[in-house]
Design a protein around this motif. Structure first.
Motif, PDB file in Angstrom:
ATOM      1  N   LEU A 121       0.743  -1.110   0.070  1.00 14.59           N
ATOM      2  CA  LEU A 121      -0.232  -0.019  -0.002  1.00 14.59           C
ATOM      3  C   LEU A 121       1.066   1.413   0.090  1.00 14.59           C
ATOM      4  O   LEU A 121       0.610   2.234  -0.596  1.00 14.59           O
ATOM      5  N   ASP A 122       1.940   1.192   0.869  1.00 16.51           N
ATOM      6  CA  ASP A 122       2.787   2.491   0.656  1.00 16.51           C
ATOM      7  C   ASP A 122       3.378   2.650  -0.525  1.00 16.51           C
ATOM      8  O   ASP A 122       3.870   3.711  -0.954  1.00 16.51           O
ATOM      9  N   HIS A 123       3.808   1.497  -1.189  1.00 21.75           N
ATOM     10  CA  HIS A 123       4.627   1.588  -2.402  1.00 21.75           C
ATOM     11  C   HIS A 123       3.650   1.956  -3.431  1.00 21.75           C
ATOM     12  O   HIS A 123       3.949   2.960  -4.222  1.00 21.75           O
ATOM     13  N   GLU A 124       2.073   1.559  -3.294  1.00 21.75           N
ATOM     14  CA  GLU A 124       1.279   1.997  -4.472  1.00 21.75           C
ATOM     15  C   GLU A 124       1.092   3.531  -4.380  1.00 21.75           C
ATOM     16  O   GLU A 124       1.020   4.292  -5.171  1.00 21.75           O
ATOM     17  N   LEU A 125       1.166   4.123  -3.094  1.00 20.25           N
ATOM     18  CA  LEU A 125       1.113   5.578  -2.924  1.00 20.25           C
ATOM     19  C   LEU A 125       2.197   6.283  -3.300  1.00 20.25           C
ATOM     20  O   LEU A 125       2.166   7.292  -3.967  1.00 20.25           O
ATOM     21  N   ALA A 126       3.283   5.998  -3.066  1.00 17.41           N
ATOM     22  CA  ALA A 126       4.530   6.426  -3.641  1.00 17.41           C
ATOM     23  C   ALA A 126       4.530   6.465  -5.002  1.00 17.41           C
ATOM     24  O   ALA A 126       4.773   7.438  -5.662  1.00 17.41           O
ATOM     25  N   GLU A 127       4.110   5.464  -5.742  1.00 17.35           N
ATOM     26  CA  GLU A 127       4.134   5.397  -7.137  1.00 17.35           C
ATOM     27  C   GLU A 127       3.118   6.362  -7.716  1.00 17.35           C
ATOM     28  O   GLU A 127       3.537   6.903  -8.915  1.00 17.35           O
ATOM     29  N   GLU A 128       2.064   6.633  -6.854  1.00  9.53           N
ATOM     30  CA  GLU A 128       1.037   7.640  -7.447  1.00  9.53           C
ATOM     31  C   GLU A 128       1.586   9.005  -6.997  1.00  9.53           C
ATOM     32  O   GLU A 128       0.836  10.059  -7.270  1.00  9.53           O
ATOM     33  N   ARG A 129       2.662   9.248  -6.381  1.00 13.03           N
ATOM     34  CA  ARG A 129       3.140  10.402  -5.887  1.00 13.03           C
ATOM     35  C   ARG A 129       2.198  11.354  -5.149  1.00 13.03           C
ATOM     36  O   ARG A 129       1.884  12.433  -5.262  1.00 13.03           O
ATOM     37  N   ARG A 130       1.489  10.520  -4.068  1.00  6.24           N
ATOM     38  CA  ARG A 130       0.508  11.435  -3.388  1.00  6.24           C
ATOM     39  C   ARG A 130       0.684  10.780  -1.840  1.00  6.24           C
ATOM     40  O   ARG A 130       1.059   9.686  -1.564  1.00  6.24           O
ATOM     41  N   MET A 131       0.247  11.780  -1.028  1.00  5.73           N
ATOM     42  CA  MET A 131       0.368  11.201   0.664  1.00  5.73           C
ATOM     43  C   MET A 131      -1.053  10.331   0.824  1.00  5.73           C
ATOM     44  O   MET A 131      -1.771  10.863  -0.118  1.00  5.73           O
ATOM     45  N   PRO A 132      -0.682   9.563   1.724  1.00  4.89           N
ATOM     46  CA  PRO A 132      -2.078   9.085   2.204  1.00  4.89           C
ATOM     47  C   PRO A 132      -2.742   9.789   2.955  1.00  4.89           C
ATOM     48  O   PRO A 132      -2.623  10.792   3.579  1.00  4.89           O
ATOM     49  N   ASP A 133      -4.197   9.368   2.812  1.00  7.20           N
ATOM     50  CA  ASP A 133      -5.397  10.193   3.379  1.00  7.20           C
ATOM     51  C   ASP A 133      -5.268   9.595   4.919  1.00  7.20           C
ATOM     52  O   ASP A 133      -4.537   8.542   5.147  1.00  7.20           O
ATOM     53  N   VAL A 134      -6.172   9.931   5.849  1.00  8.58           N
ATOM     54  CA  VAL A 134      -5.955   9.513   7.296  1.00  8.58           C
ATOM     55  C   VAL A 134      -6.148   8.030   7.278  1.00  8.58           C
ATOM     56  O   VAL A 134      -5.505   7.335   7.961  1.00  8.58           O
ATOM     57  N   ARG A 135      -7.496   7.492   6.542  1.00  8.97           N
ATOM     58  CA  ARG A 135      -7.616   6.180   6.616  1.00  8.97           C
ATOM     59  C   ARG A 135      -6.695   5.111   6.185  1.00  8.97           C
ATOM     60  O   ARG A 135      -6.329   4.285   6.570  1.00  8.97           O
ATOM     61  N   GLU A 136      -6.031   5.605   4.939  1.00  9.11           N
ATOM     62  CA  GLU A 136      -4.965   5.025   4.181  1.00  9.11           C
ATOM     63  C   GLU A 136      -3.610   4.878   5.331  1.00  9.11           C
ATOM     64  O   GLU A 136      -3.157   3.813   5.520  1.00  9.11           O
ATOM     65  N   TYR A 137      -3.337   6.239   5.928  1.00  7.79           N
ATOM     66  CA  TYR A 137      -2.199   6.181   6.572  1.00  7.79           C
ATOM     67  C   TYR A 137      -2.399   5.139   8.029  1.00  7.79           C
ATOM     68  O   TYR A 137      -1.654   4.684   8.446  1.00  7.79           O
ATOM     69  N   LEU A 138      -3.302   5.200   8.630  1.00 10.51           N
ATOM     70  CA  LEU A 138      -3.894   4.168   9.800  1.00 10.51           C
ATOM     71  C   LEU A 138      -3.799   3.024   9.341  1.00 10.51           C
ATOM     72  O   LEU A 138      -3.139   2.137  10.156  1.00 10.51           O
ATOM     73  N   LYS A 139      -4.397   2.460   8.300  1.00  8.78           N
ATOM     74  CA  LYS A 139      -4.140   1.205   7.661  1.00  8.78           C
ATOM     75  C   LYS A 139      -2.801   0.793   7.652  1.00  8.78           C
ATOM     76  O   LYS A 139      -2.389  -0.387   7.925  1.00  8.78           O
ATOM     77  N   ILE A 140      -1.727   1.857   6.915  1.00  9.90           N
ATOM     78  CA  ILE A 140      -0.378   1.097   6.843  1.00  9.90           C
ATOM     79  C   ILE A 140       0.226   1.082   8.055  1.00  9.90           C
ATOM     80  O   ILE A 140       1.010   0.070   8.631  1.00  9.90           O
ATOM     81  N   ALA A 141      -0.109   1.975   9.048  1.00  7.58           N
ATOM     82  CA  ALA A 141       0.359   2.047  10.414  1.00  7.58           C
ATOM     83  C   ALA A 141       0.091   0.756  11.290  1.00  7.58           C
ATOM     84  O   ALA A 141       0.692   0.120  11.872  1.00  7.58           O
ATOM     85  N   ARG A 142      -1.440   0.320  11.116  1.00  2.00           N
ATOM     86  CA  ARG A 142      -1.851  -0.790  11.867  1.00  2.00           C
ATOM     87  C   ARG A 142      -1.124  -1.960  11.284  1.00  2.00           C
ATOM     88  O   ARG A 142      -0.708  -2.894  12.037  1.00  2.00           O
ATOM     89  N   LEU A 143      -1.010  -2.236   9.960  1.00  5.52           N
ATOM     90  CA  LEU A 143      -0.236  -3.392   9.159  1.00  5.52           C
ATOM     91  C   LEU A 143       1.304  -3.457   9.875  1.00  5.52           C
ATOM     92  O   LEU A 143       1.445  -4.537   9.934  1.00  5.52           O
ATOM     93  N   ARG A 144       1.774  -2.329   9.617  1.00  6.78           N
ATOM     94  CA  ARG A 144       3.048  -2.433  10.217  1.00  6.78           C
ATOM     95  C   ARG A 144       3.273  -2.729  11.612  1.00  6.78           C
ATOM     96  O   ARG A 144       4.292  -3.343  12.138  1.00  6.78           O
ATOM     97  N   ALA A 145       2.427  -2.149  12.340  1.00  2.53           N
ATOM     98  CA  ALA A 145       2.575  -2.228  13.872  1.00  2.53           C
ATOM     99  C   ALA A 145       2.169  -3.724  14.116  1.00  2.53           C
ATOM    100  O   ALA A 145       3.115  -4.495  15.300  1.00  2.53           O
TER     101      ALA A 145
END
Length: 105
Positions: A72-96
């Motif tokens: 998910l983080d890689h896909e956002l980077a490829e799109e060259r955009r910052m994650p919204d709050v929902r995406e950020y929390l999902k990435i953080a949860r998966l990594r934690a």
């Protein structure tokens, strides 16, 4: 397992240094770094397998969650955009979960 994820992450992110020291792939090449990361994963599985299927299964789930978060983080980077709050929390949860999930098993 964590160290393996860092080796692979540096390759994906094209980071040449980790904490001020040359990343494994910068020093030894991508092929060697990927194989070293894979070997660390295999060693991790070998070490935890003695604690039974429950622990091994929890570690496998954590690794899959980690991959999902990295993708998910890689896909956002490829799109060259910052994650919204929902995406950020999902990435953080998966990594934690990759760190906390197996510890709770």
């Amino acid at each position: 397992m964590h160290t393996a994820s860092l080796v692979h992450d540096d390759i994906i992110d094209k980071d040449v240094k980790r904490r001020g020291i040359a990343a494994v792939h910068s020093k030894y090449g991508n092929e060697t770094a990927i194989l070293a990361g894979d070997a660390l994963i295999a060693k991790g599985i070998m070490l935890i397998s003695k604690y039974g299927m429950g622990v091994t299964s929890a570690m496998a789930k954590a690794a899959l969650d980690m991959c999902a978060g990295e993708l998910l983080d890689h896909e956002l980077a490829e799109e060259r955009r910052m994650p919204d709050v929902r995406e950020y929390l999902k990435i953080a949860r998966l990594r934690a979960d990759r760190c906390l999930g197996p510890a709770a098993a």
